[in-house]
Design an enzyme around this catalytic site. Structure first.
Site, short mmCIF file in Angstrom:
data_model
loop_
_atom_site.label_atom_id
_atom_site.label_comp_id
_atom_site.label_asym_id
_atom_site.label_seq_id
_atom_site.Cartn_x
_atom_site.Cartn_y
_atom_site.Cartn_z
NE ARG A 102 2.29 -4.31 11.25
CZ ARG A 102 3.26 -4.03 10.38
NH1 ARG A 102 4.46 -4.55 10.53
NH2 ARG A 102 3.02 -3.24 9.37
NE ARG A 135 -4.18 -1.14 9.42
CZ ARG A 135 -3.06 -0.50 9.08
NH1 ARG A 135 -3.08 0.57 8.35
NH2 ARG A 135 -1.90 -0.99 9.45
NE ARG A 156 6.53 0.16 10.26
CZ ARG A 156 5.43 0.16 9.51
NH1 ARG A 156 5.44 0.70 8.31
NH2 ARG A 156 4.31 -0.36 9.96
NE ARG A 170 7.91 -2.12 6.17
CZ ARG A 170 6.57 -1.96 6.14
NH1 ARG A 170 5.98 -1.54 5.03
NH2 ARG A 170 5.85 -2.25 7.20
CE LYS A 184 -2.17 -0.91 3.86
NZ LYS A 184 -1.46 -2.16 4.25
P1 AMP Z 1 1.01 0.91 8.76
O1 AMP Z 1 2.18 1.82 8.59
O2 AMP Z 1 -0.16 1.25 7.89
O3 AMP Z 1 1.41 -0.55 8.68
O4 AMP Z 1 0.47 1.13 10.26
C1 AMP Z 1 1.30 0.88 11.37
C2 AMP Z 1 0.47 0.83 12.63
O5 AMP Z 1 -0.22 2.09 12.83
C3 AMP Z 1 -0.67 -0.22 12.62
O6 AMP Z 1 -0.20 -1.51 12.96
C4 AMP Z 1 -1.60 0.37 13.69
O7 AMP Z 1 -1.08 0.16 14.98
C5 AMP Z 1 -1.50 1.86 13.41
N1 AMP Z 1 -2.52 2.28 12.42
C6 AMP Z 1 -2.31 2.72 11.15
N2 AMP Z 1 -3.48 3.01 10.54
C7 AMP Z 1 -4.45 2.75 11.45
C8 AMP Z 1 -5.87 2.84 11.43
N3 AMP Z 1 -6.53 3.24 10.33
N4 AMP Z 1 -6.55 2.49 12.55
C9 AMP Z 1 -5.91 2.10 13.66
N5 AMP Z 1 -4.58 1.97 13.75
C10 AMP Z 1 -3.84 2.29 12.66
#
Ligand code: AMP
Length: 226
Positions: free
Chosen positions: A171, A88, A160, A127, A13
């Site tokens: 996740r 999400r 990360r 990553r 994404k």
């Molecule tokens: P990402 O970078 O999209 O993988 O997001 C990393 C982390 O941020 C996720 O594992 C969640 O803990 C938090 N996060 C990101 N987007 C959301 C969302 N829309 N709702 C809730 N938590 C989020």
């Protein structure tokens, strides 16, 4: 143009949103990036979000939705946006629709980037990110020229905390439980464009751009065949 990118962690994404944003000149809104900045800057939102992000759990809806609505209300979004990492869960999808229905148009598509679990785990565990400019690398698929050093700004790369193996598993479980139903939500709304996303990023991007070159109304007609 308004786009939502859906898919499990590691589906691509962020990578696709960055390329599409450059190509189509649309604001790229990544909730993960916004939360990581808030955590780094130790803002009140960052302090609340930290434990959820680091354990791979979802940050509570009211915090994330407020952050997204504030971001979507800024001027640079007037030409459209690419949402990466939001919604999400079903509640966030409903709140997004409620917000967009107050705007002039609620027309948008959701790309579902569908990659196998093997691909997701390989991408996430390899990553590495630049701590300074946030450039994204992969130990095997896209390594930096010098080990753990950013090609662009020579800063150190890091992994990360939520890309560590134990957290990846959580996740993916959170995704299957909470985010996968959003795919069905958009499918029922006839907004979903389902794409296989195991191939290398440039091939997936070409496919997306080809689809987006179709006029919006035709796309809506033809979408079920994509
Ligand atoms: P990402 O970078 O999209 O993988 O997001 C990393 C982390 O941020 C996720 O594992 C969640 O803990 C938090 N996060 C990101 N987007 C959301 C969302 N829309 N709702 C809730 N938590 C989020």
């Amino acid at each position: 143009m308004k786009l939502v990118l859906l898919g499990a962690p590691g589906a691509g994404k962020g990578t696709q949103a960055k390329s599409l944003s450059k190509e189509l000149k649309l604001a790229h809104i990544s909730t993960g990036d916004l939360l990581r900045v808030a955590i780094k800057e130790n803002t009140p939102l960052g302090q609340e979000a930290k434990k959820y992000v680091e354990s791979g759990e979802l940050v509570p809806d009211h915090l994330v939705t407020k952050m997204v609505i504030e971001r979507l209300s800024r001027e640079d979004v007037s030409e459209g946006f690419i949402l990466d990492g939001f919604p999400r869960n079903r509640q966030q999808a409903v709140e997004l629709d409620d917000f967009l229905s107050t705007k002039s148009t609620c027309n948008y598509f959701a790309f579902y980037l569908d990659a196998s679990e093997k691909t997701l785990i390989k991408r996430l565990s390899g990553r590495r990110i630049c701590g300074m400019c946030q450039a994204v690398y992969h130990l095997v698929n896209f390594p930096p020229k010098e080990d753990m050093v950013c090609d662009h700004c020579q800063s150190e790369l890091y992994q990360r905390p939520d890309d560590k193996e134990e957290t990846i598993k959580n996740r993916l479980a959170v995704y299957n439980r909470q985010t996968a139903p959003v795919v069905e939500y958009y499918s029922k709304q006839n907004r979903l464009i389902h794409l296989k996303a195991d191939a290398e990023a440039s091939l997936v991007l070409d496919e997306m751009l080809k689809i987006l070159a179709t006029p919006f109304t035709l796309l809506k007609e033809q979408k079920k065949k994509v």
